[in-house]
Motif scaffolding. Structure first.
Motif, mmCIF file in Angstrom:
data_model
loop_
_atom_site.group_PDB
_atom_site.id
_atom_site.type_symbol
_atom_site.label_atom_id
_atom_site.label_comp_id
_atom_site.label_asym_id
_atom_site.label_seq_id
_atom_site.Cartn_x
_atom_site.Cartn_y
_atom_site.Cartn_z
ATOM 1 N N GLU A 8 25.079 -6.578 11.075
ATOM 2 C CA GLU A 8 25.648 -5.946 9.648
ATOM 3 C C GLU A 8 25.750 -4.572 10.098
ATOM 4 O OE1 GLU A 8 23.328 -8.849 6.236
ATOM 5 O OE2 GLU A 8 22.619 -6.889 6.794
ATOM 6 N N ALA A 9 25.336 -4.096 11.172
ATOM 7 C CA ALA A 9 25.533 -2.690 11.538
ATOM 8 C C ALA A 9 26.981 -2.232 11.462
ATOM 9 C CB ALA A 9 24.886 -2.047 12.547
ATOM 10 N N GLU A 10 28.048 -3.168 11.834
ATOM 11 C CA GLU A 10 29.283 -3.220 11.981
ATOM 12 C C GLU A 10 29.884 -3.318 10.760
ATOM 13 O OE1 GLU A 10 27.524 -4.887 13.988
ATOM 14 O OE2 GLU A 10 27.223 -3.402 15.887
ATOM 15 N N LEU A 11 29.372 -3.968 9.762
ATOM 16 C CA LEU A 11 29.806 -4.506 8.501
ATOM 17 C C LEU A 11 29.671 -3.373 7.332
ATOM 18 C CD1 LEU A 11 29.174 -8.193 8.499
ATOM 19 C CD2 LEU A 11 30.986 -7.242 9.221
ATOM 20 N N VAL A 12 28.674 -2.600 7.422
ATOM 21 C CA VAL A 12 28.211 -1.741 6.381
ATOM 22 C C VAL A 12 29.256 -0.787 5.975
ATOM 23 C CG1 VAL A 12 25.935 -1.699 6.744
ATOM 24 C CG2 VAL A 12 27.074 -0.070 8.099
ATOM 25 N N PHE A 13 30.327 -0.345 6.901
ATOM 26 C CA PHE A 13 31.166 0.682 6.608
ATOM 27 C C PHE A 13 32.493 -0.047 6.067
ATOM 28 C CE2 PHE A 13 28.738 2.424 10.169
ATOM 29 C CZ PHE A 13 28.471 3.434 9.415
#
Length: 576
Positions: free
Chosen positions: A466-471
């Motif tokens: 999810e760290a790549e999806l938060v943006f």
């Protein structure tokens, strides 16, 4: 002695330096060869063909040399044996009845027989054995083995050949004789003569000089022919491979230019062979990709214009609705409770709608590439302080304390203050919204090339991936959660674009149940790349906190009341 030792040491040092230079040179040549081998298909194919051809030429040369040498020697041997047998009959007739003579008389008869053999040999012009040196020897009948009677170069005959001949065998041997430093190889053929009471031996020494010359000439011819053949093979291979590699290199160059943005780049089609078909296929693919890219650009432009136009067009009716809602909200005390609550909800949603329109306009300008960075060299610490002040009320409502960790040294950087403040405000609001009432820490750090700011919370955290999806735009980790900030779903996407405009980066880390951490990095000078980040990600407490109990976390991060009661000297806290 001291001077000699000094000269020896100097010579040793000079030799060591020379050896070091040779090693360095060899190493550089090896590295250059390795790089060329890895990057040049033409070089690899040429060298491989040359190596294999060298092996084939070497094997063929050895086989041919051995065959030629063996044929020459075989012919020489047969002719020498025939001539020896013929001359043995002549010598036997000349020495009939020999025996009992004194050594001098025996030597005279042997010498006369040797002359007869030489005369008979000169008259045999058809012999293919060539010239020779005859030897006649008498061993036995009162004569010791160490003192035989002989005429001719008897000492050039090896002992092992004499033993075979003494046993009444016709024997031959290739033997090299060293006479006064001159080495000559002979084919020696020996036979016994039973002409009287004394056993006689006849040896013919055929020099192999002409055969050696012939073999040497063949070797030189094969060597030169092999070198010429290898050079021709290398040239032909290089030419053939170049005809294949050159179109491939042209295709690579065209592909690189195409990838660099030159969408009109095409390959020249020459002929109708496989390479021409490759060029046709590449041109078709490039045309198709160019068409799709243009369609996507047109679609993206239409989408951006549509978003911008809709946002602009909605502002006029939204202003009218806002004015009416403000009038209703000002008179809500005169309405029944249900209608008054509806008026408050209407105003709240209008606030969110206005924020959404503003974000849509901002992100449409960012997508269109028309936004410019209004950078100035200022201190980042006041920007961080203002961002914390702006979320003070929100943090108090959520029951979270916001801790501000600022460095003592100057944190000036070439930044757009409005955009940096918007990034920090979005990160803080997002952290407060997911902090579950736990503290939020904003840390500022600086080094020679960059300024880094982290926003750390200890709330729900992020799951793997999810760290790549938060943006992503309008993405939410848990859509079922109630949001306190009333965000539009575009804040983090806009923040990432603002960081990119600065030449920096905005990234995230998180673990379920252990919170999340967002890090903003911007260069201190525009155009100067960031060498190393002043703050690490994951944060230093990420590993240790996984093993801590909730009570330990409470001790590390006390409640807002405790923070306000005894603040740390290098922190500013804003809480409930």
């Amino acid at each position: 002695m001291t001077g000699l030792a000094g000269r020896l040491r100097a010579a040793a040092r000079a030799t060591a330096r020379l050896a070091g230079r040779v090693v360095v040179f060899a190493r550089r040549r090896a590295v250059a060869f390795n790089e060329l081998w890895k990057h040049s298909l033409q070089f690899r194919v040429t060298i491989s063909t040359l190596a294999l051809s060298s092996a084939v030429v070497f094997v063929l040369g050895m086989v041919l040399q051995n065959q030629i040498t063996e044929r020459l020697l075989d012919t020489k041997r047969r002719a020498a044996i025939e001539q020896t047998q013929a001359l043995a009959d002549t010598a036997a007739r000349e020495l009939v009845g020999i025996g009992g003579e004194s050594p001098d008389a025996l030597h005279t008869r042997l010498q006369n027989a040797l002359k007869k053999i030489a005369t008979t040999s000169s008259s045999r012009a058809g012999s293919t054995a060539g010239t020779f040196e005859p030897v006649l020897a008498s061993v036995g009948r009162g004569q010791s083995d160490t003192d035989p009677v002989y005429v001719g170069p008897f000492n050039s005959v090896p002992e092992r050949l004499r033993q075979f001949v003494e046993a009444d065998h016709l024997a031959r041997l290739e033997h090299t004789v060293d006479e006064n430093g001159v080495r000559t190889t002979y084919l020696i053929v020996g036979t016994s003569l039973m002409s009287g009471a004394s056993p006689l031996q006849l040896y013919l020494l055929f020099p192999l000089t002409s055969e050696q010359t012939t073999v040497s000439t063949v070797q030189n011819t094969l060597f030169v022919a092999g070198i010429v053949l290898l050079l021709l093979l290398a040239g032909i291979t290089n030419l053939v491979v170049r005809q294949v590699v050159r179109p491939v290199r042209q295709a690579v160059a065209a592909a690189e230019q195409f990838a660099g943005g030159d969408l009109d780049q095409r390959l020249a089609v020459v002929g109708e062979d496989d390479l021409a078909k490759l060029a046709v296929s590449y041109n078709s693919m490039a045309a198709s990709i160019q068409n799709q890219i243009r369609q996507l650009e047109e679609f993206g432009g239409l989408q951006r214009r549509f978003t911008s136009d809709v946002s602009h067009e909605l502002r006029t009716p939204l202003t009218t609705v806002r004015m009416a809602a403000d009038v209703l909200h000002a008179s809500r005390e005169q309405f029944p409770p249900g209608l008054a609550r509806s008026t408050e909800l209407l105003v709240d949603e209008l606030d969110r709608f206005e924020a959404l329109l503003g974000d849509l306009l901002e992100i449409s300008r960012l997508d269109a590439g028309v936004e410019e960075l209004s950078a100035e060299y200022i201190d980042v610490r006041p920007i961080a302080t203002r961002a914390v002040e702006q979320v003070r009320v929100l943090a108090g409502t959520a029951g979270s304390a916001v801790e501000l960790v600022l460095p003592d040294e100057d944190t000036s950087a070439e930044v757009d203050a409005r955009r940096i403040e918007r990034i920090l405000r979005n990160l803080l609001a997002n952290a407060v919204d997911h902090s579950e009432g736990k503290p939020v820490v904003l840390t500022v750090a600086v080094n020679e090339t960059a300024v880094a700011i982290t926003v750390r919370d200890y709330g729900v955290g992020l799951r793997a991936g999810e760290a790549e999806l938060v943006f992503n735009r309008f993405w939410r980790a848990d859509p079922s959660r109630n949001r306190r900030t009333g965000g539009t779903g575009l804040g983090l996407a806009i923040s990432q674009e603002d960081a990119r405009l600065h030449g920096g980066v905005l990234d995230a880390w998180g673990e379920p149940g252990h919170g999340a951490c967002f890090r903003l990095e911007v260069p201190r000078r525009q155009g100067v790349p960031i060498a190393e980040s002043p703050l690490v990600l994951p944060p230093p407490d990420a590993v240790s906190e996984i093993t801590l109990s909730p009570s330990s976390v409470a001790e590390l991060h006390p409640a807002p009341e405790a923070i306000l009661a005894d603040p740390a000297p290098d922190r500013e806290e804003v809480g409930q």
